[in-house]
Design an enzyme around this catalytic site. Structure first.
Site, PDB file in Angstrom:
ATOM      1  N   CYS A 100       0.850  -1.195   0.000  1.00 52.35           N
ATOM      2  CA  CYS A 100       0.000   0.000   0.000  1.00 52.35           C
ATOM      3  C   CYS A 100       0.888   1.247   0.000  1.00 52.35           C
ATOM      4  O   CYS A 100       1.865   1.322   0.746  1.00 52.35           O
ATOM      5  CB  CYS A 100      -0.900  -0.011   1.237  1.00 52.35           C
ATOM      6  SG  CYS A 100      -2.040   1.385   1.257  1.00 52.35           S
ATOM      7  N   CYS A 119       0.595   4.507   7.032  1.00 53.80           N
ATOM      8  CA  CYS A 119      -0.022   4.321   8.360  1.00 53.80           C
ATOM      9  C   CYS A 119       0.932   3.491   9.237  1.00 53.80           C
ATOM     10  O   CYS A 119       1.232   2.343   8.914  1.00 53.80           O
ATOM     11  CB  CYS A 119      -1.373   3.634   8.209  1.00 53.80           C
ATOM     12  SG  CYS A 119      -2.375   4.333   6.881  1.00 53.80           S
ATOM     13  N   CYS A 125     -16.983  -8.603   5.050  1.00 53.75           N
ATOM     14  CA  CYS A 125     -16.261  -7.331   4.883  1.00 53.75           C
ATOM     15  C   CYS A 125     -15.014  -7.553   4.042  1.00 53.75           C
ATOM     16  O   CYS A 125     -14.158  -8.359   4.408  1.00 53.75           O
ATOM     17  CB  CYS A 125     -15.836  -6.772   6.232  1.00 53.75           C
ATOM     18  SG  CYS A 125     -17.173  -6.655   7.401  1.00 53.75           S
ATOM     19  N   ARG A 137     -18.033  -2.264  17.633  1.00 51.53           N
ATOM     20  CA  ARG A 137     -17.370  -3.557  17.368  1.00 51.53           C
ATOM     21  C   ARG A 137     -16.078  -3.702  18.153  1.00 51.53           C
ATOM     22  O   ARG A 137     -15.173  -2.857  18.056  1.00 51.53           O
ATOM     23  CB  ARG A 137     -17.080  -3.723  15.879  1.00 51.53           C
ATOM     24  CG  ARG A 137     -16.399  -5.065  15.582  1.00 51.53           C
ATOM     25  CD  ARG A 137     -16.229  -5.346  14.104  1.00 51.53           C
ATOM     26  NE  ARG A 137     -17.490  -5.392  13.434  1.00 51.53           N
ATOM     27  CZ  ARG A 137     -17.757  -4.781  12.278  1.00 51.53           C
ATOM     28  NH1 ARG A 137     -16.837  -4.085  11.669  1.00 51.53           N
ATOM     29  NH2 ARG A 137     -18.940  -4.873  11.735  1.00 51.53           N
TER      30      ARG A 137
HETATM   31  N1  SAM Z   1      -6.595   0.620   3.015  1.00 53.47           N
HETATM   32  C1  SAM Z   1      -7.864   0.976   3.477  1.00 53.47           C
HETATM   33  C2  SAM Z   1      -7.829   2.131   4.437  1.00 53.47           C
HETATM   34  O1  SAM Z   1      -6.926   2.248   5.235  1.00 53.47           O
HETATM   35  O2  SAM Z   1      -8.760   2.939   4.386  1.00 53.47           O
HETATM   36  C3  SAM Z   1      -8.619  -0.176   4.084  1.00 53.47           C
HETATM   37  C4  SAM Z   1      -7.915  -1.236   4.906  1.00 53.47           C
HETATM   38  S1  SAM Z   1      -7.213  -0.735   6.448  1.00 53.47           S
HETATM   39  C5  SAM Z   1      -6.288  -2.150   6.875  1.00 53.47           C
HETATM   40  C6  SAM Z   1      -8.577  -0.663   7.570  1.00 53.47           C
HETATM   41  C7  SAM Z   1      -8.310  -0.299   9.001  1.00 53.47           C
HETATM   42  O3  SAM Z   1      -7.701  -1.374   9.675  1.00 53.47           O
HETATM   43  C8  SAM Z   1      -7.410   0.869   9.283  1.00 53.47           C
HETATM   44  O4  SAM Z   1      -8.034   2.093   9.137  1.00 53.47           O
HETATM   45  C9  SAM Z   1      -7.028   0.635  10.734  1.00 53.47           C
HETATM   46  O5  SAM Z   1      -7.927   1.307  11.599  1.00 53.47           O
HETATM   47  C10 SAM Z   1      -7.168  -0.885  10.882  1.00 53.47           C
HETATM   48  N2  SAM Z   1      -5.850  -1.504  11.146  1.00 53.47           N
HETATM   49  C11 SAM Z   1      -4.855  -1.691  10.253  1.00 53.47           C
HETATM   50  N3  SAM Z   1      -3.768  -2.246  10.832  1.00 53.47           N
HETATM   51  C12 SAM Z   1      -4.093  -2.434  12.145  1.00 53.47           C
HETATM   52  C13 SAM Z   1      -3.385  -2.943  13.259  1.00 53.47           C
HETATM   53  N4  SAM Z   1      -2.125  -3.375  13.161  1.00 53.47           N
HETATM   54  N5  SAM Z   1      -4.017  -2.995  14.449  1.00 53.47           N
HETATM   55  C14 SAM Z   1      -5.288  -2.541  14.559  1.00 53.47           C
HETATM   56  N6  SAM Z   1      -6.007  -2.035  13.533  1.00 53.47           N
HETATM   57  C15 SAM Z   1      -5.415  -1.963  12.337  1.00 53.47           C
HETATM   58 FE1  SF4 Z   2      -2.818   1.134   3.385  1.00 51.35          FE
HETATM   59 FE2  SF4 Z   2      -3.068   2.527   5.644  1.00 51.35          FE
HETATM   60 FE3  SF4 Z   2      -5.098   0.951   4.745  1.00 51.35          FE
HETATM   61 FE4  SF4 Z   2      -2.809  -0.090   5.724  1.00 51.35          FE
HETATM   62  S1  SF4 Z   2      -4.325   1.108   6.830  1.00 51.35           S
HETATM   63  S2  SF4 Z   2      -3.901  -0.751   3.917  1.00 51.35           S
HETATM   64  S3  SF4 Z   2      -1.257   1.357   4.968  1.00 51.35           S
HETATM   65  S4  SF4 Z   2      -4.249   2.782   3.776  1.00 51.35           S
END
Ligand code: SAM
Ligand code: SF4
Ligand code: DTB
Length: 359
Positions: free
Chosen positions: A59, A63, A103, A266
């Site tokens: 990605c 984040c 989901c 949730r």
């Molecule tokens: N890429 C898209 C986005 O970020 O909008 C969708 C997938 S992203 C993995 C969805 C959510 O998963 C993130 O916004 C975050 O809140 C959560 N998430 C990701 N990694 C995580 C982690 N290591 N621990 C807890 N929550 C996590």
């Molecule tokens: Fe990409 Fe951030 Fe979503 Fe992870 S949480 S998949 S880095 S946008």
């Protein structure tokens, strides 16, 4: 669930008021949260969703919590967008195991126009199986939100993640306002919103308050509010961050319940690191939805049989889809919970008495 537009929903929560909720003695806070929960939901019902990563890793976003960011080396195997048939196979499995919502998540900054026809087919196919649909694909334009809504997407997940103040310590490649804009496009297109955040990223109590105030004061509160406990993944910048105090985490669930009385809250990522007792407290504080199945997107989640045992021990029932006219989903999971319990009783009887078997 009733419309979030009804009279007792407030959209003018202040930081001071929410801090006062947090600062109450734990028992008072939990009592207040339980009272609100019972006024709006059956306290023994939990909505059950299953997650699938439809496009994994690489990605472009940064984040700091995320194993899928291309900025960090977490050893994750990348995968292109899954084929529609494969997604439908997984959705059928989730349905057979008793999930009511499927989901689908993609590691994208936003979907590209060439990907849209495939995700639209996924939504239609999963819907045809009789499951509720949810997607999380990153930022959306209003056109893309319209396309997804037209395909029949029920929920779009897009998290605010943390407070506006702490946000730039965690993500620099998209702004808080970008997230709010996507949520508005989702709302304008007529879909339900799933939006929450992560606790345990090194944020302060004020940031947890800030996140919950933002969510509660959205023009319409999200129908679904995932509260994730950070899953610390090796290779991400947050791999060594200090653990969040479990009591503080439960307080967040309770305050979310009080601020957003008609939303499903949730108990999301992080359950693999929670004791049964901590999860029981979370349900008591007003959590009424979980992710079910051994995998979240890329990290582990409790095994299905463990969750079935926990449901059985706590007398919880999976919530049935409101639109569903049959009770197939509920009975599927309830039967599985019952048979899992019996299976473990049987195992206990044979493994606990080896000395008796010798005689
Ligand atoms: N890429 C898209 C986005 O970020 O909008 C969708 C997938 S992203 C993995 C969805 C959510 O998963 C993130 O916004 C975050 O809140 C959560 N998430 C990701 N990694 C995580 C982690 N290591 N621990 C807890 N929550 C996590
Ligand atoms: Fe990409 Fe951030 Fe979503 Fe992870 S949480 S998949 S880095 S946008
Ligand atoms: C949400 O708030 N939590 C889910 C879902 N929305 C998409 C994702 C949790 C991801 C945990 C890390 C992983 O498995 O990659």
């Amino acid at each position: 669930m009733r419309s979030s537009e009804s009279n007792n929903i407030r959209h003018d929560w202040t930081v001071k008021e929410v801090r006062a909720l947090f600062d109450q003695p734990f028992n008072d806070l939990l009592f207040q949260a339980q009272t609100v929960h019972r006024a709006h939901f059956d306290p023994n019902e939990v909505q059950v969703s299953t997650l699938l990563s439809i496009k994994t890793g690489a990605c472009p976003e940064d984040c700091k919590y995320c194993p899928q960011s291309g900025h960090y080396n977490t050893g994750l195997e990348k995968e292109k967008l899954l084929q529609v048939e494969k997604v439908l196979e997984k959705a059928k499995e989730a349905k057979a195991k008793g999930s009511s919502r499927f989901c689908m998540g993609a590691a994208w900054k936003h979907p590209s126009d060439k990907d849209m026809p495939y995700v639209v087919e996924m939504v239609k196919g999963v819907r045809n199986l009789g499951l509720e649909t949810c997607m999380t694909l990153g930022m959306l334009t209003d056109e893309q939100a319209g396309q997804l809504a037209e395909a029949g997407l029920d929920y779009y997940n897009h998290n605010l993640d943390t407070s506006p103040d702490f946000y730039d310590k965690i993500i620099t490649t998209r702004t808080y306002q970008d997230r709010l804009d996507t949520l508005q496009h989702v709302r304008d297109a007529g879909m339900k919103i799933c939006s929450g955040g992560i606790i345990g990223m090194g944020e302060k109590a004020n940031d947890r308050i800030g996140l919950l105030v933002q969510l509660a004061n959205l023009p319409v509160q999200p129908e679904s509010v995932p509260i994730n406990m950070l899953v610390k993944v090796k290779g991400t910048p947050l791999e060594n961050v200090e653990d969040v105090d479990p009591i503080e985490f439960i307080r967040c669930i309770a305050v979310a319940r009080i601020l957003m009385p008609q939303s499903h809250v949730r108990l999301s990522a992080g359950r693999e690191d929670m004791s049964d007792e901590m999860q029981a407290l979370a349900f008591m504080a007003g959590a009424n939805s979980i992710f079910y199945g051994e995998c979240l997107l890329t990290t582990p989640n409790p095994e299905a049989h463990k969750d079935m045992q926990l449901f059985k021990r706590l007398g919880l029932r999976p919530e049935q889809r409101i639109e569903s006219s049959d009770d197939e989903q509920e009975s599927l999971l309830n039967k599985a919970i019952q048979s899992e319990q019996n299976k473990h009783r049987f195992y206990d009887a044979t493994t606990v008495a080896p000395s008796a078997a010798k005689h």
